[in-house]
Design a protein around this motif. Structure first.
Motif, PDB file in Angstrom:
ATOM      1  N   ALA A  50      13.519  25.010  -7.360  1.00 12.59           N
ATOM      2  CA  ALA A  50      13.715  24.735  -5.938  1.00 12.59           C
ATOM      3  C   ALA A  50      12.907  23.533  -5.477  1.00 12.59           C
ATOM      4  O   ALA A  50      13.368  22.739  -4.643  1.00 12.59           O
ATOM      5  N   LEU A  51      11.697  23.376  -6.019  1.00  7.27           N
ATOM      6  CA  LEU A  51      10.811  22.296  -5.586  1.00  7.27           C
ATOM      7  C   LEU A  51      11.087  20.963  -6.282  1.00  7.27           C
ATOM      8  O   LEU A  51      10.430  19.963  -5.981  1.00  7.27           O
ATOM      9  N   THR A  52      12.058  20.939  -7.184  1.00  9.05           N
ATOM     10  CA  THR A  52      12.432  19.673  -7.841  1.00  9.05           C
ATOM     11  C   THR A  52      12.904  18.632  -6.834  1.00  9.05           C
ATOM     12  O   THR A  52      12.834  17.419  -7.088  1.00  9.05           O
ATOM     13  N   ILE A  53      13.353  19.086  -5.684  1.00 10.57           N
ATOM     14  CA  ILE A  53      13.813  18.154  -4.647  1.00 10.57           C
ATOM     15  C   ILE A  53      12.689  17.225  -4.188  1.00 10.57           C
ATOM     16  O   ILE A  53      12.940  16.098  -3.754  1.00 10.57           O
ATOM     17  N   LEU A  54      11.433  17.665  -4.322  1.00  9.61           N
ATOM     18  CA  LEU A  54      10.307  16.872  -3.814  1.00  9.61           C
ATOM     19  C   LEU A  54      10.071  15.601  -4.624  1.00  9.61           C
ATOM     20  O   LEU A  54       9.976  14.508  -4.039  1.00  9.61           O
ATOM     21  N   PRO A  55       9.960  15.664  -5.951  1.00 10.89           N
ATOM     22  CA  PRO A  55       9.820  14.403  -6.690  1.00 10.89           C
ATOM     23  C   PRO A  55      11.036  13.496  -6.550  1.00 10.89           C
ATOM     24  O   PRO A  55      10.898  12.262  -6.567  1.00 10.89           O
ATOM     25  N   LEU A  56      12.223  14.063  -6.389  1.00  9.51           N
ATOM     26  CA  LEU A  56      13.413  13.235  -6.174  1.00  9.51           C
ATOM     27  C   LEU A  56      13.300  12.445  -4.868  1.00  9.51           C
ATOM     28  O   LEU A  56      13.685  11.265  -4.806  1.00  9.51           O
ATOM     29  N   CYS A  57      12.778  13.086  -3.826  1.00  7.60           N
ATOM     30  CA  CYS A  57      12.575  12.390  -2.554  1.00  7.60           C
ATOM     31  C   CYS A  57      11.577  11.246  -2.709  1.00  7.60           C
ATOM     32  O   CYS A  57      11.765  10.161  -2.148  1.00  7.60           O
TER      33      CYS A  57
ATOM     34  N   LEU B 192       3.837  15.800 -10.183  1.00  6.43           N
ATOM     35  CA  LEU B 192       4.619  16.299 -11.318  1.00  6.43           C
ATOM     36  C   LEU B 192       3.873  17.324 -12.177  1.00  6.43           C
ATOM     37  O   LEU B 192       4.450  18.374 -12.518  1.00  6.43           O
ATOM     38  N   PRO B 193       2.605  17.086 -12.565  1.00  8.76           N
ATOM     39  CA  PRO B 193       1.911  18.107 -13.374  1.00  8.76           C
ATOM     40  C   PRO B 193       1.746  19.433 -12.647  1.00  8.76           C
ATOM     41  O   PRO B 193       1.804  20.497 -13.280  1.00  8.76           O
ATOM     42  N   ILE B 194       1.545  19.384 -11.338  1.00  8.54           N
ATOM     43  CA  ILE B 194       1.379  20.627 -10.563  1.00  8.54           C
ATOM     44  C   ILE B 194       2.644  21.466 -10.619  1.00  8.54           C
ATOM     45  O   ILE B 194       2.600  22.689 -10.808  1.00  8.54           O
ATOM     46  N   LEU B 195       3.782  20.810 -10.492  1.00 10.16           N
ATOM     47  CA  LEU B 195       5.049  21.538 -10.436  1.00 10.16           C
ATOM     48  C   LEU B 195       5.500  22.051 -11.800  1.00 10.16           C
ATOM     49  O   LEU B 195       6.030  23.168 -11.902  1.00 10.16           O
ATOM     50  N   TYR B 196       5.294  21.262 -12.851  1.00 12.13           N
ATOM     51  CA  TYR B 196       5.945  21.581 -14.124  1.00 12.13           C
ATOM     52  C   TYR B 196       4.991  21.908 -15.273  1.00 12.13           C
ATOM     53  O   TYR B 196       5.437  22.278 -16.352  1.00 12.13           O
ATOM     54  N   TRP B 197       3.696  21.799 -15.051  1.00 16.67           N
ATOM     55  CA  TRP B 197       2.733  22.105 -16.106  1.00 16.67           C
ATOM     56  C   TRP B 197       1.775  23.167 -15.583  1.00 16.67           C
ATOM     57  O   TRP B 197       0.592  22.931 -15.372  1.00 16.67           O
TER      58      TRP B 197
ATOM     59  N   VAL C  65       0.849  -1.199   0.000  1.00 19.16           N
ATOM     60  CA  VAL C  65       0.000   0.000   0.000  1.00 19.16           C
ATOM     61  C   VAL C  65       0.882   1.246   0.000  1.00 19.16           C
ATOM     62  O   VAL C  65       0.631   2.211  -0.730  1.00 19.16           O
ATOM     63  N   ILE C  66       1.941   1.224   0.814  1.00 19.89           N
ATOM     64  CA  ILE C  66       2.879   2.352   0.849  1.00 19.89           C
ATOM     65  C   ILE C  66       3.577   2.510  -0.506  1.00 19.89           C
ATOM     66  O   ILE C  66       3.665   3.616  -1.048  1.00 19.89           O
ATOM     67  N   ASN C  67       4.063   1.417  -1.056  1.00 20.72           N
ATOM     68  CA  ASN C  67       4.802   1.454  -2.317  1.00 20.72           C
ATOM     69  C   ASN C  67       3.972   2.038  -3.454  1.00 20.72           C
ATOM     70  O   ASN C  67       4.402   2.965  -4.156  1.00 20.72           O
ATOM     71  N   SER C  68       2.765   1.519  -3.638  1.00 20.23           N
ATOM     72  CA  SER C  68       1.925   2.001  -4.744  1.00 20.23           C
ATOM     73  C   SER C  68       1.457   3.427  -4.513  1.00 20.23           C
ATOM     74  O   SER C  68       1.338   4.217  -5.463  1.00 20.23           O
ATOM     75  N   SER C  69       1.232   3.801  -3.260  1.00 17.73           N
ATOM     76  CA  SER C  69       0.776   5.162  -2.961  1.00 17.73           C
ATOM     77  C   SER C  69       1.866   6.201  -3.218  1.00 17.73           C
ATOM     78  O   SER C  69       1.572   7.320  -3.653  1.00 17.73           O
ATOM     79  N   ILE C  70       3.116   5.852  -2.937  1.00 20.81           N
ATOM     80  CA  ILE C  70       4.217   6.770  -3.231  1.00 20.81           C
ATOM     81  C   ILE C  70       4.273   7.058  -4.730  1.00 20.81           C
ATOM     82  O   ILE C  70       4.422   8.211  -5.161  1.00 20.81           O
ATOM     83  N   LEU C  71       4.140   6.015  -5.526  1.00 21.98           N
ATOM     84  CA  LEU C  71       4.174   6.182  -6.975  1.00 21.98           C
ATOM     85  C   LEU C  71       3.018   7.066  -7.460  1.00 21.98           C
ATOM     86  O   LEU C  71       3.207   7.953  -8.305  1.00 21.98           O
ATOM     87  N   LEU C  72       1.826   6.863  -6.912  1.00 19.35           N
ATOM     88  CA  LEU C  72       0.672   7.667  -7.297  1.00 19.35           C
ATOM     89  C   LEU C  72       0.818   9.118  -6.826  1.00 19.35           C
ATOM     90  O   LEU C  72       0.374  10.057  -7.503  1.00 19.35           O
ATOM     91  N   THR C  73       1.451   9.315  -5.666  1.00 19.16           N
ATOM     92  CA  THR C  73       1.734  10.675  -5.193  1.00 19.16           C
ATOM     93  C   THR C  73       2.645  11.396  -6.175  1.00 19.16           C
ATOM     94  O   THR C  73       2.423  12.556  -6.522  1.00 19.16           O
ATOM     95  N   LEU C  74       3.694  10.708  -6.615  1.00 19.73           N
ATOM     96  CA  LEU C  74       4.632  11.292  -7.579  1.00 19.73           C
ATOM     97  C   LEU C  74       3.937  11.680  -8.874  1.00 19.73           C
ATOM     98  O   LEU C  74       4.139  12.790  -9.399  1.00 19.73           O
ATOM     99  N   LEU C  75       3.108  10.795  -9.410  1.00 24.58           N
ATOM    100  CA  LEU C  75       2.411  11.072 -10.668  1.00 24.58           C
ATOM    101  C   LEU C  75       1.418  12.225 -10.528  1.00 24.58           C
ATOM    102  O   LEU C  75       1.152  12.938 -11.504  1.00 24.58           O
ATOM    103  N   SER C  76       0.882  12.422  -9.341  1.00 30.91           N
ATOM    104  CA  SER C  76      -0.038  13.537  -9.105  1.00 30.91           C
ATOM    105  C   SER C  76       0.703  14.856  -8.930  1.00 30.91           C
ATOM    106  O   SER C  76       0.193  15.922  -9.305  1.00 30.91           O
TER     107      SER C  76
END
Length: 421
Positions: free
Chosen positions: A387-394, A296-301, A283-294
């Protein structure tokens, strides 16, 4: 009584979270009023965690020794006084003192909440109750973004902090009077648990945790997972949305509030799902991936319609709420006698990361701007993106580390001498 104590723990967690995120609604006012740049305002935001993080270890030990009830009274007093000092400050020193006091008081909130859930309720309900209490806390975060932005705009940040301070003192008095009127002849579940079985000393507790590499790995995942929530809600989210999408602070505040709405919905949902399938890790693993996909568009689009920003921020919060399972996981891979200590150590590592992420992003902002910020200490959308690129890297690193969590051993110690089973 267990439901009353649980309600107090959840209410204080609500209050603490409101105070935690409150500076994000005051960034321009604090920058201009005290002549602070992004690095300095980031350090002020991180001052909360300078007290919050080191307090986690003694809080865990105190929780295992004395329980949650009495400690909540003192914690509420600390938050209330700190908020009042922040509101009346005339210089940067008192601002720091106020935030540090708030952080010290707030350090009891999460540990107390998980402690009450893990000691006072049967195992089948614990993840759900942790999630439900966290949803109540997320209401505090929600109120601390959009609605609090409106109050700051209407009556000023000083009065907002002073009023919040008296709310904390009132909560402390309410908790004190309720506990004072408790029937002293009743035996609480907490007291039974505290005195059941072998008692572990401080050094033995520390020794067990030092040897548990799974505890440290799980804590690292929790740390990296939480960085997006900490950075966006703790200080930089409103400013980024306001700049990147060209909206005013109130609209940006309500946008960031959607992240807390997601946590509110996701907390009990993720807990229920993991309890149902009996698997925290995936549950943790799949949720992290879904968090990342959600995220990325906010930060860069930043050309997407604002309504999609609201939806995506809700999704970030919804999937990020699975981070709570890291704390449930922590209690399940350690002996019963050190559950409070295990929770506190995990939260300590998360808090240390939060203490550094806010000023680090501020430093990156100053660096990305290269002296081009405006007189009011404004920064470009591009500077925020960098500056916020550090977040998807984490998030990517957290996702990779989850593959090394050992779900198979999570019940090895948890069932031993557990009176709730």
């Amino acid at each position: 009584m267990r439901w009353i104590i649980w309600a107090f723990a959840a209410t204080f967690y609500f209050y603490e979270y409101l105070l935690r995120v409150s500076p994000s609604t005051m960034v321009p006012e604090l920058m201009n009023g005290f002549s602070l740049n992004a690095s300095e305002i980031g350090a002020l935001g991180g001052a909360f965690f300078l007290a919050y993080a080191p307090m986690q270890v003694p809080v865990g030990l105190l929780m295992d020794r004395f329980g949650a009830r009495k400690l909540l009274t003192y914690a509420s007093i600390g938050c209330g006084i700190g908020s009042i000092l922040f509101g009346i400050s005339k210089g940067i020193t008192l601002l720091y003192i106020g935030r540090i006091l708030i952080g010290a008081g707030a350090s009891f909130a999460f540990v107390a909440m998980v402690f009450v859930c893990s000691h006072w309720f049967e195992k089948s309900k614990r993840a759900l109750l942790v999630g439900l209490a966290n949803s109540i806390a997320m209401l505090g975060g929600l109120v601390g973004e959009g609605p609090l932005s409106s109050f700051v705009h209407q009556i000023g940040w000083r009065w907002v902090m002073i009023i919040l301070g008296f709310v904390g003192l009132g909560l402390a008095l309410l908790i004190f009077l309720t506990l004072l009127n408790k029937d002293p002849s009743s035996n609480s579940i907490e007291e039974a648990v505290t005195h059941n079985g072998e008692s572990f000393g401080v050094f033995k507790s520390i020794g067990i945790l030092i040897k548990s590499w799974q505890t440290w790995l799980n804590s690292a995942v929790a740390l990296l997972y939480y960085m997006s929530t900490s950075a966006l809600t703790g200080l930089w989210g409103i400013a980024f949305i306001q700049t990147g999408y060209g909206v005013n602070k109130v609209i940006a505040g309500y946008a960031i509030s959607m992240l807390f709405v997601g946590w509110l919905v996701g907390g009990p949902l993720m807990g229920a799902i993991s309890d149902r399938i009996g698997n925290r890790k995936w549950v943790i693993n799949s949720s992290i991936l879904l968090t990342l996909l959600s995220l990325l568009p906010i930060l860069y689009w930043t050309s997407i319609p604002l309504v999609w920003v609201y939806v995506l921020l809700f999704c970030v919060g919804l999937f990020s709420s699975a981070q709570l399972l890291n704390f449930t996981f922590s209690t399940e891979i350690n002996p019963h006698q050190i559950k409070g200590f295990a929770i506190a150590c995990t939260n300590f590592i998360v808090a240390v990361g939060s203490a550094f992420i806010l000023p680090i992003i501020g430093i990156f902002l100053d660096s990305a701007s290269k002296g081009s910020q405006l007189a009011q200490h404004s920064y470009s959308a591009q500077a925020y993106k960098c500056a916020l690129t550090i977040l998807p890297l984490c998030l990517v690193l957290a996702w990779l580390l989850t593959f090394f969590l050992n779900e198979g051993k999570r019940n090895q110690h948890a069932s031993h001498q557990d009176p709730m089973n």
